[in-house]
Enzyme design. Structure first.
Site: not given
Length: 882
Positions: A300-302, A333-334, A337, A356
């Site tokens: 997850m890209e927090n 990928h993250e 983001h 995404e």
């Protein structure tokens, strides 16, 4: 967010695994809380009105994560939130999300707020707003065991507690009072009271630590869903690169497996590439990455505080470059983001696909050009795009761009269309406008909209300016229609061996008749001494039902004519008869992995579409795959061979196919370089395919250290795979499982042992597992998932047949009783996908005909039916070829 794969017995799903005892399914086709239980189901209309009314200046969030005496808290934690915000219409009313267990107090501009109408699902109503407002909410929130909100996990090795947050799509409200929608960005100042030996990680660096707790610097502007706070006695590794402080974290008991050098290398390569390409620097002073237990997605890209799934990406044993590349892709990928999603954020979830899809496209782009994984587009085609093709052919297919009226609609569209098909459309768009104009448009987009919100239309405007091309028709054709086209060559060859005509026939599904414009490469490959050498490559536009390639008239026919060479578009492919005959004999002759992947994908699509008999596909795999030089193609194609034998082969022939697969995989592992990833991949496949007493005895010998092939390390993860495969086939049992667990008393070991126990092939055991899965008591996520993964197995079809009827009797009750994540996993993994019969279809139809089932549940059950119907067609085709 990244969705990854995990092992599951759900046959009928196409990412199937011969490389383990069970199959692989891309996780996240239905992300998270499909019924958004426990939070407000925010509508787009409500969000737009609230965004018009409010401007949120700041949040100050103080959490007490202790038990009051300095130890770790449990059950609930206290959260005090102070929010400063402006209102465009003084006197107006609004609401704030507050999914708390209880509320101690709330004041607005110093006056108590009426709590009478508050509930976790409704939030808190705020009336009589001033032009400038201060809201203070003091509440107790529940720790999560589902991976949503603030997840609490206890490490069985040392008893230590680890916390991490997960807020997408709208779960920040499970930790602090907030206006939980992406276009109400703000700045955040976090404070946390924790046990003295804990570390705390958030979006920004720690500013100070004193007797009152850990205090963080005020953040940049961001959306609620990418805020984060993680806490616990995490092991920490620090470094820096290009002025950015880098941190890696994992549980203390996993630190010996944290290969920090490789993780930091990929991270640094990613920053260098994205800084050069995007023209805007990563805006925060630090970038932390945590690998945490029980995470539901891949990562997850927090913003500045990325969370990864420990189970997927910390390797306790030898793995192949397939796993290393998947991990690198997730890291990138993250990181993508950070620009697309965090710096510039979608205004509403209608543009979730773009968020995404862009990260999916950019991660493979970066992997190809900046890391050692230079064939990443091959992996994209064989793994991720395969997910998109499968999802797009289900009854639940939908356009890439979909209006999201509320959060419930959002949650069911984290799927292969949103990720993989959307990324494929972006790749086609790059081919359409050119890479340089595309990058120029991105740079302008990031510059104009940084720290703000934007839409796809905003991006399209910048791309049109940069490229000079009108793109609205392209966007409508690709983003507002569903299903996938098939491109089929029709060739005529003259007596002198030259083409008299070459036509590309475009086909569409009857219910989705859109014929799109495809920019494709057309490769002409000649066979020279066993090598397929590309003589020429054309780039053309395919439009409508029939496109003639006039440039090929009079050209000597190649041995292979390959449509969509370099995989520019999103379409299923077919080969002409001459090309297919050459590929069957010489698929390893392509020097590049990408044309090999295109041919493997075409054959796989043909067997799924009942155009190629399953036994002929297996024969192609057995003949051509041992010479394959790309570990990703070996891994994925072995999975597909396992899926073919389980779902698509005539059951009367399937045992022959399994025996042939076992013999071939055994021979390939013995021929592979000792200690190599290929040897490991073939060993995993052999363990999965083995059915005979002789082969199973050999696998038992490996566990005892007897007859192990030179160079093959029977380490922790492979041992568990062997135990589970042997257990499923009755060649091992509870004693072997407990002996293995005795040597691996870790969270991972407990999970693997639970899966193995569920595989024990007795009627009593299956009944016990089913009762635990469907009973009144909720299980921890990891245990629930392990039991589901072990309940069904392709070698136990008759044993679990009675549970087809039980599934339809129990599924609605499970859905109603369970939290969203375990509920949707139960539907996916307990559906009787192994029971490939007309009776299963009829039972599904009868259940679907009932009134009252929630739409997300109906969707999942209908998708299970789709898999069985497809398998029945393929089996009929295979039986007819006998």
């Amino acid at each position: 967010m990244t969705w990854t794969t995990y092992r599951t017995p759900a046959v009928g799903m196409e990412n199937c695994g011969a490389g383990a005892h069970v199959t692989e399914v891309v996780r996240g086709a239905w992300m998270g809380s499909v019924n958004v239980a426990g939070v407000r189901n925010l509508t787009q209309v409500e969000a737009a009105e609230r965004a018009r009314l409010l401007d949120v200046a700041s949040y100050d969030i103080a959490l007490d994560l202790t038990d009051g005496s300095g130890g770790a808290g449990e059950g609930t934690f206290r959260s005090v939130t102070r929010i400063e915000f402006a209102c465009a219409e003084p006197g107006a009313s609004t609401f704030i999300e507050l999914a708390a267990a209880s509320v101690r107090s709330a004041t607005l501009n110093g006056e108590p707020v009426d709590l009478g109408g508050w509930s976790a699902e409704a939030g808190l109503t705020l009336t009589g707003l001033a032009e400038r407002n201060t809201l203070v909410v003091d509440a107790d929130f529940a720790y999560s065991a589902s991976g949503q909100g603030l997840h609490r996990s206890v490490d069985p090795v040392d008893g230590e507690v680890y916390l991490y947050s997960q807020f997408e799509t709208a779960d920040a409200q499970r930790v602090y009072a907030c206006f939980d929608q992406p276009d109400l960005k703000s700045v955040y100042t976090w404070h946390a009271q924790v046990p003295a030996h804990w570390k705390v990680i958030s979006n920004m660096p720690v500013e100070r630590r004193d007797d009152t707790g850990v205090h963080f610097a005020t953040s940049a502007r961001m959306s609620t869903y990418i805020t984060a706070l993680c806490a616990g006695p995490y092991h920490e590794v620090r470094d820096s690169h290009d002025g950015i402080e880098l941190g890696l974290y994992c549980r203390e008991s996993m630190k010996q497996h944290l290969d920090a050098d490789d993780l930091l290398l990929i991270t640094k390569q990613g920053f260098d590439f994205f800084h050069e390409q995007f023209g805007v620097r990563y805006p925060l002073p630090k970038y932390d990455q945590l690998w945490v237990p029980d995470f539901n997605a891949g990562a997850m890209e927090n913003f500045g505080c990325v969370v990864h799934a420990e189970a997927h990406y910390i390797f306790r044993s030898q793995v192949t470059d397939f796993e290393y590349e998947q991990r690198a892709n997730t890291i990138l990928h993250e990181m993508a983001h950070m620009w697309f999603g965090d710096l510039v954020t979608m205004r509403w979830w209608n543009d979730l696909w773009l968020n995404e899809s862009f990260a999916e496209w950019a991660s493979h782009w970066c992997n190809t050009h900046a890391t050692r994984f230079s064939d990443a587009w091959t992996t994209f085609l064989s793994v991720r795009k395969n997910w998109g093709y499968r999802q797009d052919q289900l009854s639940s297919t939908h356009p890439v761009y979909t209006e999201m009226p509320d959060l419930e609609a959002v949650e069911v569209n984290f799927d292969g269309i949103t990720y993989a098909k959307g990324a494929s459309v972006l790749k086609q768009l790059v081919a359409y406008v050119g890479l340089e104009p595309f990058v120029a448009g991105l740079r302008s987009y990031f510059t104009k909209h940084q720290f703000a919100n934007a839409t796809f239309d905003d991006l399209l405007t910048e791309l049109e300016v940069a490229s000079g091309r009108e793109l609205r028709k392209f966007a409508a054709q690709w983003l507002e229609t569903a299903q996938v086209n098939t491109l089929r060559p029709e060739v005529s060859v003259a007596a002198d061996g030259t083409y008299s005509s070459v036509v590309v026939r475009q086909e569409a599904a009857p219910d989705y008749p859109t014929l799109r414009t495809h920019r494709i490469g057309v490769g002409l490959y000649d066979l020279h001494d066993g090598r397929l050498v590309r003589r020429d490559r054309l780039e053309i536009d395919v439009a409508g039902e029939r496109t003639e390639i006039t440039q090929l008239a009079g050209v000597r026919a190649p041995d292979v004519l390959l449509l969509n060479d370099d995989d520019l578009t999103y379409a299923k492919l077919r080969l002409d008869e001459r090309s297919m005959a050459t590929v069957v004999q010489h698929i390893a002759g392509f020097e590049s992995s990408l044309p090999r992947a295109l041919c493997w994908a075409a054959a796989w699509d043909m067997v799924r579409d009942a155009e190629l008999a399953a036994r002929d596909y297996v024969a192609l795999v057995l003949a051509g795959l041992p010479a394959e030089r790309d570990i990703n193609l070996v891994t994925q194609t072995l999975r597909q061979a396992g899926a073919t034998l389980t779902s698509y082969a005539d059951p009367a022939w399937a045992p022959t196919g399994w025996a042939e697969l076992a013999r071939t995989t055994r021979a390939a592992l013995l021929a592979a370089e000792p200690g190599s990833g290929f040897q490991l991949a073939w060993a995993r496949a052999y363990a999965s395919a083995a059915r005979s007493d002789e082969h199973l005895a050999e696998l038992r010998g490996w566990l005892a250290g007897e007859g192990v092939p030179a160079g093959l390390t029977i380490d922790t993860e492979l041992r568990w795979g062997l135990v589970q495969s042997l257990t499923a086939k009755g060649a091992a049992g509870p004693d072997e499982i407990e002996a293995e667990l005795a040597g691996d008393r870790t969270a991972s070991g407990e999970r693997e042992a639970a899966l193995a126990r569920a595989l024990v092939p007795t009627a009593d055991n299956k009944a016990s597992v089913w009762e635990r899965l469907t009973g009144p008591d909720a299980l921890p996520n990891w245990l629930h998932r392990a039991l589901l993964q072990g309940f069904q197995h392709p070698a136990q079809v008759e044993l679990t047949a009675p549970y087809a009827a039980r599934f339809f009797a129990d599924v609605a009750g499970v859905w109603a009783r369970r939290d969203s994540e375990p509920a949707q996993e139960f539907v996916m993994l307990a559906y009787p996908a192994y029971q490939v019969t007309d009776e299963t279809v009829a039972a599904t139809d009868a259940w679907l005909a009932q009134d009252g089932h929630p739409a997300p549940l109906r969707r999942l059950v209908a998708e299970g039916r789709d898999g069985v119907v497809r398998a029945l067609r393929a089996r009929q085709r295979d039986a007819a070829s006998n």
